[in-house]
Write an enzyme that holds these catalytic residues in place. Structure first.
Site, short mmCIF file in Angstrom:
data_model
loop_
_atom_site.label_atom_id
_atom_site.label_comp_id
_atom_site.label_asym_id
_atom_site.label_seq_id
_atom_site.Cartn_x
_atom_site.Cartn_y
_atom_site.Cartn_z
N GLU A 1 -6.10 -4.48 10.65
CA GLU A 1 -5.08 -3.45 10.86
C GLU A 1 -5.47 -2.61 12.08
O GLU A 1 -6.26 -1.66 11.95
CB GLU A 1 -5.00 -2.50 9.66
N ASN B 1 0.86 -1.18 0.00
CA ASN B 1 0.00 0.00 0.00
C ASN B 1 0.90 1.24 0.00
O ASN B 1 1.42 1.62 1.04
CB ASN B 1 -0.90 -0.03 1.25
N TRP B 2 1.06 1.82 -1.18
CA TRP B 2 1.99 2.95 -1.31
C TRP B 2 1.37 4.26 -0.82
O TRP B 2 2.05 5.29 -0.80
CB TRP B 2 2.47 3.09 -2.76
N LYS B 3 0.11 4.25 -0.48
CA LYS B 3 -0.59 5.46 0.01
C LYS B 3 -0.26 6.64 -0.90
O LYS B 3 -0.16 6.47 -2.12
CB LYS B 3 -0.21 5.73 1.47
N HIS C 1 -9.84 1.58 4.48
CA HIS C 1 -8.58 1.76 5.23
C HIS C 1 -8.85 2.71 6.39
O HIS C 1 -9.66 3.64 6.28
CB HIS C 1 -7.50 2.32 4.30
#
Ligand code: PGA
Length: 246
Positions: A168, A9-11, A99
């Protein structure tokens, strides 16, 4: 051999040109690790990097692409949103939804997240649903209650065939903190039983996210019922990602 999902997840940490050079500079090595028998590698760059990375991918690439979010509507006057069909057109087979940053910073609710999951299902994009509790909720032993509420609309859905559920804990994201092996064993055991009980028809894979790096992965990999990892900051550094996956 068991396949583990490694979701990068490179955000918003990889601007377009960095995402493209990450990919082209390491393409051979990325393909090699993605083809390992125990690996399924998913890269989740920003929306605008999806199409260029899709174009850079070789025909029989083992690397999967995922988006970080999608709209909760198929079409219409929703300025700034991106629909699930467009994600399918740029090669996405996965999409992160719910998220904790979307829940906390953009006020996304479980109902809106469920809409997104329904739409993704229409285009054969596997949703990666993020769930998790805050530190306060964890301290007051409310984790299972919170997760049950977040899962409820999704586990009722008959319209999707498969889903990735990413546990998470909010307090473990970007903090360097992770729950203990025992805490995670109990949690994943509970998640597995909960999904079997409420959605036996659904193909569910369970992954963990929150400060995953090359050292925490040693502790995390032997966890029962774990099918993979959602990796944030460590996935933006190629050698760290490679160490985690290998
Ligand atoms: P982190 O992020 O690995 O940097 O903690 C994980 C995530 O937010 O998905």
């Amino acid at each position: 051999m068991k396949k583990y999902l490694y979701i990068a997840n490179w955000k918003m940490n990889m601007p377009l040109l960095s995402a493209c050079s990450f990919y082209s500079d390491h393409q051979q090595e990325l393909e090699r690790i993605a083809a390992l028998p125990h690996v399924e590698l998913v890269l989740c760059p920003s929306y605008v990097a999806l199409s260029p990375l899709h174009a850079l991918r070789e025909k029989n690439s083992h690397i999967y692409l995922g988006a970080q979010n999608c709209a909760s509507h198929n079409q219409g006057a929703y300025t700034g949103e991106v629909d699930a069909l467009s994600l399918a057109h740029v090669g996405c087979t996965y999409c992160i939804v719910g998220h904790s940053e979307r829940r906390q910073l953009y006020g996304e609710t479980d109902a809106v997240i469920a809409e997104k999951i329904t739409l993704l299902g229409q285009y054969d994009i596997t949703p990666i649903l993020c769930i998790g509790e805050t530190q306060e909720e964890a301290m007051s032993n409310r984790t299972h209650d919170i997760l049950s509420v977040q899962l409820e609309p999704v586990l009722k859905m008959q319209s999707i065939q498969s889903i990735v559920i990413a546990y998470e804990p909010f307090w473990a994201i970007g903090t360097g903190k992770t729950p203990s092996f025992t805490e995670l064993s109990i949690l994943f055991n509970w998640l597995f039983e909960h999904a079997c009980k409420h959605a036996s028809w659904l193909n569910v894979r369970l992954v963990y996210g929150g400060s995953v790096n090359a050292s925490t992965i040693q502790m995390l990999k032997p966890l029962p019922f774990i099918d993979g990892f959602l990796i944030g900051s460590a996935s933006c550094d190629f050698s760290m990602l490679k160490n985690i996956v290998e």
